[in-house]
Design a protein around this motif. Structure first.
Motif, PDB file in Angstrom:
ATOM      1  N   GLU A   1      34.059  21.667 -11.725  1.00  0.00           N
ATOM      2  CA  GLU A   1      34.513  20.792 -10.640  1.00  0.00           C
ATOM      3  C   GLU A   1      33.381  19.904 -10.110  1.00  0.00           C
ATOM      4  O   GLU A   1      33.613  19.056  -9.254  1.00  0.00           O
ATOM      5  N   CYS A   2      32.166  20.124 -10.636  1.00  0.00           N
ATOM      6  CA  CYS A   2      30.987  19.426 -10.110  1.00  0.00           C
ATOM      7  C   CYS A   2      30.414  18.419 -11.108  1.00  0.00           C
ATOM      8  O   CYS A   2      30.506  18.597 -12.317  1.00  0.00           O
ATOM      9  N   VAL A   3      29.818  17.378 -10.552  1.00  0.00           N
ATOM     10  CA  VAL A   3      29.088  16.382 -11.346  1.00  0.00           C
ATOM     11  C   VAL A   3      27.645  16.369 -10.873  1.00  0.00           C
ATOM     12  O   VAL A   3      27.369  16.368  -9.670  1.00  0.00           O
TER      13      VAL A   3
ATOM     14  N   ALA B   1      20.009  20.731 -18.082  1.00  0.00           N
ATOM     15  CA  ALA B   1      20.406  21.811 -17.171  1.00  0.00           C
ATOM     16  C   ALA B   1      21.840  21.623 -16.693  1.00  0.00           C
ATOM     17  O   ALA B   1      22.609  22.583 -16.616  1.00  0.00           O
ATOM     18  N   GLY B   2      22.197  20.388 -16.378  1.00  0.00           N
ATOM     19  CA  GLY B   2      23.559  20.097 -15.933  1.00  0.00           C
ATOM     20  C   GLY B   2      24.579  20.403 -17.012  1.00  0.00           C
ATOM     21  O   GLY B   2      25.622  21.008 -16.747  1.00  0.00           O
ATOM     22  N   LYS B   3      24.282  20.007 -18.247  1.00  0.00           N
ATOM     23  CA  LYS B   3      25.205  20.266 -19.348  1.00  0.00           C
ATOM     24  C   LYS B   3      25.300  21.766 -19.640  1.00  0.00           C
ATOM     25  O   LYS B   3      26.378  22.283 -19.913  1.00  0.00           O
ATOM     26  N   ALA B   4      24.156  22.468 -19.529  1.00  0.00           N
ATOM     27  CA  ALA B   4      24.151  23.918 -19.757  1.00  0.00           C
ATOM     28  C   ALA B   4      24.951  24.654 -18.686  1.00  0.00           C
ATOM     29  O   ALA B   4      25.483  25.741 -18.935  1.00  0.00           O
TER      30      ALA B   4
ATOM     31  N   MET C   1      35.660  10.634 -14.331  1.00  0.00           N
ATOM     32  CA  MET C   1      35.148  11.953 -13.930  1.00  0.00           C
ATOM     33  C   MET C   1      34.673  11.949 -12.480  1.00  0.00           C
ATOM     34  O   MET C   1      34.721  12.965 -11.796  1.00  0.00           O
ATOM     35  N   LEU C   2      34.237  10.786 -12.002  1.00  0.00           N
ATOM     36  CA  LEU C   2      33.778  10.692 -10.622  1.00  0.00           C
ATOM     37  C   LEU C   2      34.954  10.717  -9.650  1.00  0.00           C
ATOM     38  O   LEU C   2      34.813  11.159  -8.507  1.00  0.00           O
TER      39      LEU C   2
ATOM     40  N   GLN D   1      29.571  17.835 -15.834  1.00  0.00           N
ATOM     41  CA  GLN D   1      29.343  16.494 -16.351  1.00  0.00           C
ATOM     42  C   GLN D   1      28.153  15.897 -15.610  1.00  0.00           C
ATOM     43  O   GLN D   1      27.837  16.295 -14.476  1.00  0.00           O
ATOM     44  N   VAL D   2      27.474  14.968 -16.257  1.00  0.00           N
ATOM     45  CA  VAL D   2      26.203  14.472 -15.735  1.00  0.00           C
ATOM     46  C   VAL D   2      26.163  12.951 -15.698  1.00  0.00           C
ATOM     47  O   VAL D   2      26.490  12.284 -16.681  1.00  0.00           O
TER      48      VAL D   2
END
Length: 214
Positions: free
Chosen positions: A171-173, A184-187, A6-7, A191-192
């Protein structure tokens, strides 16, 4: 073995500040402890864990709940300002050497790959801290507590950061060290990467001890 693919696919990296870029939690703790002492009760490091990733006013509510105290909204605003004054005094002495291991190297690597870099933090002092650490110029967008109204685990800060990068959430991690930030990231549909203690980061897609691992 963690799946780091994912990175390799991300177009934007959104970083929390405290605990990911720099450890300012100790300064928050000292400032809150000083305020609690003035109000006549003890505020421990264990208590401070409850404030991770939480807005200033919500942190004050938790602190006052610990002390069993109630105040008017105007009184609470004055207390929050006082705490912030103590905190700013501490962080005014921040130096580049306080960057967490691997941070500068990882940011340089991301920029070299053409990946957008944003900050997504509840801190209202984020820009000041980035300037003190001499890394402000490495961020394409800075979204802090002055630009959003809803605290994590609400995804507002990360969604705003994605828009600042001109990217879609998927498109963001997100890089986070707190449970509320991971949520918050998952909501936000991102991806986190969790950095720090695994027991506080169970919802993250990957968990590392710090950016130096990446």
């Amino acid at each position: 073995m963690p799946d780091y693919s994912m990175l390799q696919q991300m177009k934007g990296a959104i970083f929390d500040l405290d605990g990911v870029i720099v450890d300012t939690a100790k300064y928050h703790y000292l400032a809150w402890r000083s305020l609690a002492s003035e109000l006549g009760f003890d505020f421990t490091e264990a208590d401070n864990e409850r404030l991770k990733g939480v807005s200033r006013m919500r942190s004050l509510d938790i602190l006052l709940d610990i002390g069993g105290l109630e105040f008017t909204e105007d009184e609470k605003l004055a207390m929050a300002d006082k705490k912030n004054g103590l905190y700013v005094d501490y962080i005014s002495r921040l130096e580049e050497s306080e960057l967490l291991p691997g941070v500068r190297e990882y940011l340089i690597r991301l920029r070299g790959c053409g990946i957008g870099i944003a900050l997504g933090s509840a801190s209202k002092n984020a820009q000041f801290i980035l300037d003190k650490l001499n890394i402000a110029g490495m961020f394409d967008a800075v979204v802090d507590g002055n630009k959003v109204s809803r605290a994590k685990p609400d995804p507002e800060v990360f969604l705003t950061a994605a828009r600042g990068l001109g990217l879609q959430p998927y498109e963001c991690v997100v890089f986070e060290d707190a449970e509320a930030g991971v949520a918050a990231g998952k909501a936000a549909g991102m991806q986190v990467v969790g950095t720090g203690r695994p027991e506080a980061l169970s919802g993250a897609d990957i968990i590392v001890s710090g950016l130096h691992e990446l």
